[in-house]
Design an enzyme around this catalytic site. Structure first.
Site, PDB file in Angstrom:
ATOM      1  N   GLY A  12       6.106   5.189   0.952  1.00 26.46           N
ATOM      2  CA  GLY A  12       5.146   6.254   0.673  1.00 26.46           C
ATOM      3  C   GLY A  12       3.876   5.995   1.475  1.00 26.46           C
ATOM      4  O   GLY A  12       3.922   5.830   2.698  1.00 26.46           O
ATOM      5  N   GLU A 101      -0.329   0.164  -7.105  1.00 32.78           N
ATOM      6  CA  GLU A 101       0.868   0.864  -7.575  1.00 32.78           C
ATOM      7  C   GLU A 101       1.004   0.804  -9.102  1.00 32.78           C
ATOM      8  O   GLU A 101       2.108   0.818  -9.634  1.00 32.78           O
ATOM      9  CB  GLU A 101       2.116   0.253  -6.905  1.00 32.78           C
ATOM     10  CG  GLU A 101       2.027   0.117  -5.398  1.00 32.78           C
ATOM     11  CD  GLU A 101       1.895   1.447  -4.677  1.00 32.78           C
ATOM     12  OE1 GLU A 101       2.272   2.478  -5.254  1.00 32.78           O
ATOM     13  OE2 GLU A 101       1.399   1.454  -3.534  1.00 32.78           O
TER      14      GLU A 101
END
Length: 210
Positions: A12, A101
């Site tokens: 990502g 994250e």
């Protein structure tokens, strides 16, 4: 500190915003997974009240279970970059990534494949990867593509507009390798850029009427 190198796979935002203290990077892909905008973003590309959408990795079988109507049922390869971290900074980078994250991701170990002299092989064994499992509270599963594009196009968070995340990711994946592809990602990019064009058209029409 671990004996083997600390390697983390980015699929990502890590593709265009690498972690610190990288000493090597290897393009490659995962097999048996899909990359989908199926994770709410409360902290980067949206807000708690209006969460944006960011990508997560999902096992292909799990995604098939959650999404019988996926318009791209044959996607099962995810391209990204495996980053090798300087051992002297491993703990620092682990902490950095765990925080970055933190919104619903779990750390897993996954083999990274690549093409060497035209033959497929594992180029990085057991790389660490942040995966949004279907049982995490930020996972929302499949949404109709047009509805998802509208959400991404309108959402904004502390890290900026959600659509910028999408555009950066699409451009980065296209640059990884000639064979890299992601039907879901590129279809969303097309939809959002069409919304950009509509907005520009509406703006110019309004200006001409003044």
């Amino acid at each position: 500190m671990s004996e083997r190198p600390y390697v983390v796979f980015g699929y990502g935002s890590l593709i265009w915003k690498p972690p610190p203290h990288v000493i090597a990077q290897t393009p490659g892909y995962l097999k048996g997974y899909v990359r989908r905008f199926a994770q709410k973003s409360h902290d980067h590309r949206g807000t708690p009240e209006n969460p944006g959408r960011v990508v997560t990795l999902i096992h292909k079988e799990d995604w098939d279970h959650f999404s019988g109507a996926d318009p791209f049922p044959h996607d099962d390869v995810v391209w990204g970059i495996a980053y090798t971290i300087d051992p002297a900074y491993e703990c620092e980078v682990r902490d950095y990534l765990d925080y970055r994250e933190k919104d619903g991701y779990t750390l897993e170990e996954i083999d990274i494949h690549g093409l060497v002299d035209g033959r497929e092989q594992v180029v990085v064994p057991k790389a660490y990867c942040y995966v949004g499992r279907p049982d995490n509270p930020s996972f929302l599963g499949s949404e109709p593509l047009d509805q998802l594009a509208e959400r991404i196009w309108h959402s904004v968070g502390p890290s900026g507009p959600n659509k910028e995340y999408l555009y950066h990711l699409a451009v980065s994946v296209k640059r990884l390798a000639p064979e890299s592809h992601d039907s879901h990602l590129f279809a969303l990019e097309t939809r959002c850029r069409e919304l950009d064009q509509k907005a520009r058209g509406s703006s110019s029409n309004s200006s001409s009427e003044l």
